[in-house]
Design an enzyme around this catalytic site. Structure first.
Site, short mmCIF file in Angstrom:
data_model
loop_
_atom_site.label_atom_id
_atom_site.label_comp_id
_atom_site.label_asym_id
_atom_site.label_seq_id
_atom_site.Cartn_x
_atom_site.Cartn_y
_atom_site.Cartn_z
N SER A 35 0.85 -1.18 0.00
CA SER A 35 0.00 0.00 0.00
C SER A 35 0.89 1.23 0.00
O SER A 35 1.92 1.26 0.66
CB SER A 35 -0.93 0.02 1.22
OG SER A 35 -1.65 1.24 1.28
N ARG A 36 0.46 2.26 -0.72
CA ARG A 36 1.22 3.51 -0.73
C ARG A 36 0.89 4.39 0.48
O ARG A 36 1.62 5.32 0.78
CB ARG A 36 0.94 4.29 -2.01
CG ARG A 36 1.58 3.67 -3.25
CD ARG A 36 1.36 4.54 -4.48
NE ARG A 36 2.11 4.03 -5.63
CZ ARG A 36 1.65 3.11 -6.47
NH1 ARG A 36 0.45 2.61 -6.28
NH2 ARG A 36 2.38 2.70 -7.48
N LYS A 89 -14.01 -9.56 -4.50
CA LYS A 89 -15.09 -9.41 -5.49
C LYS A 89 -15.34 -7.94 -5.80
O LYS A 89 -15.09 -7.08 -4.93
CB LYS A 89 -16.36 -10.10 -5.01
CG LYS A 89 -17.00 -9.47 -3.76
CD LYS A 89 -17.94 -8.33 -4.11
CE LYS A 89 -18.32 -7.51 -2.92
NZ LYS A 89 -19.09 -6.30 -3.25
#
Length: 307
Positions: A35-36, A89
């Site tokens: 994650s950034r 999903k």
């Protein structure tokens, strides 16, 4: 054997569902995140998937909890690196992407799992078994929730590929396609689009059943107060009502089961089974219904939506 796993995307769904489910399963070890903007205490953090794949070749499985629009490129890179892949999903922003990933997983001899978490709700297997020996007369889905509560400020859901109200609606369709003993298809759809958005805020669907049952679905993201996630079923031998998204089942007015939310723990148990057996699970039937709704849907413009 404990499998080493990396979780890509540390947003609301990751913190609410993925991380607790991984931590509670002894077959998995959360070794890294990608994650950034976020991380998990005590877990190695990477800003890019490329850096993770280069520095941690020992990690066998990548779980993608990011929006559908960028998911293909992440999944493709992970598969090409020989990693098993678990897809939140909807599994992609198009069917073609999903079929391409399935073919790539076969080529690389790794497992890929298109997760439909609502299928793994506690009461769904019981309802599927009950319905298997009965003739369906009517099935009605009513799935109404408050988008401001469940997707606060998440602009990606209103962009092409974000699916709008079908983001929750596909959960109901995943249950329907799991419990029905035969295939059905969308024959009519009405989609309501806010005039300032690219995806629908509400939808009504009708299905064609080969045995003539009446089948409908109503999805709406404007529900305030009590949220509604119900499937009502009438058969020639009794009625059933699945509510709370699959956590509560009543048959002929009698409470059969009322469970807790074990959907994501069940998903990670399933992924462990797939990896252990060298198998994949890429059922696209819920996604096909959504694509058909877009193809057949009559578009109605409604008032603007703002958070």
């Amino acid at each position: 054997m404990v499998e080493k796993l990396a979780l890509v995307g540390i947003g609301k769904i990751a913190r609410d569902q993925h991380i607790p489910a991984i931590s509670g399963n002894p077959n998995w070890s959360l070794e890294a995140t990608v994650s950034r903007h976020a991380s998990v205490d005590g877990v190695a953090s990477f800003e890019t998937l490329e850096a993770l794949l280069e520095e941690r070749p020992d990690i066998s499985t990548i779980s993608l909890a990011i929006p559908p629009q960028p998911r293909f490129s992440y999944a493709e890179a992970a598969l090409k690196a020989g990693k098993h892949v678990m897809l939140e999903k909807p599994p992609g922003q198009s069917l073609a992407e999903c079929f391409a990933l399935e073919a790539l997983a076969r080529e690389m001899d790794v497992s890929i799992f298109a997760t439909w978490h609502s299928r793994f709700a506690d009461c769904v297997p019981h309802l599927k078994s009950w319905l298997s020996s009965r003739e369906l007369k009517r099935l009605a889905i009513v799935w109404k929730e408050d988008v401001r509560h469940w997707h606060p400020g998440q602009e990606w859901i209103w962009e092409p590929g974000g699916m709008g109200v079908f983001d929750p609606g596909i959960n109901a369709l995943s249950i329907m396609t799991e419990i029905l003993p035969h295939a059905v298809h969308v024959c009519e759809a009405m989609l309501e689009y806010p005039e300032n958005r690219a995806t629908p805020i509400a939808a009504k669907l009708k299905f064609t059943d080969p045995n003539g049952a009446e089948m409908t679905a109503v999805f709406d993201w404007r529900q305030e107060g009590l949220q509604t996630w119900d499937i009502e079923i009438e058969t020639t031998d009794g009625d059933a009502r699945l509510s709370l998204g699959g956590e509560k089942l009543e048959i002929n007015g009698e409470l059969i089961k009322s469970g807790s939310n074990n959907e994501y723990p069940n998903l990670y148990a399933r992924m462990s089974e797939l990896v252990r057996n060298g198998a994949s699970d890429m059922d696209m039937s819920p996604f096909i219904h959504v694509c058909d709704a877009y193809s057949l849907g009559r578009r109605i413009t409604t008032s603007p939506f703002e958070y």
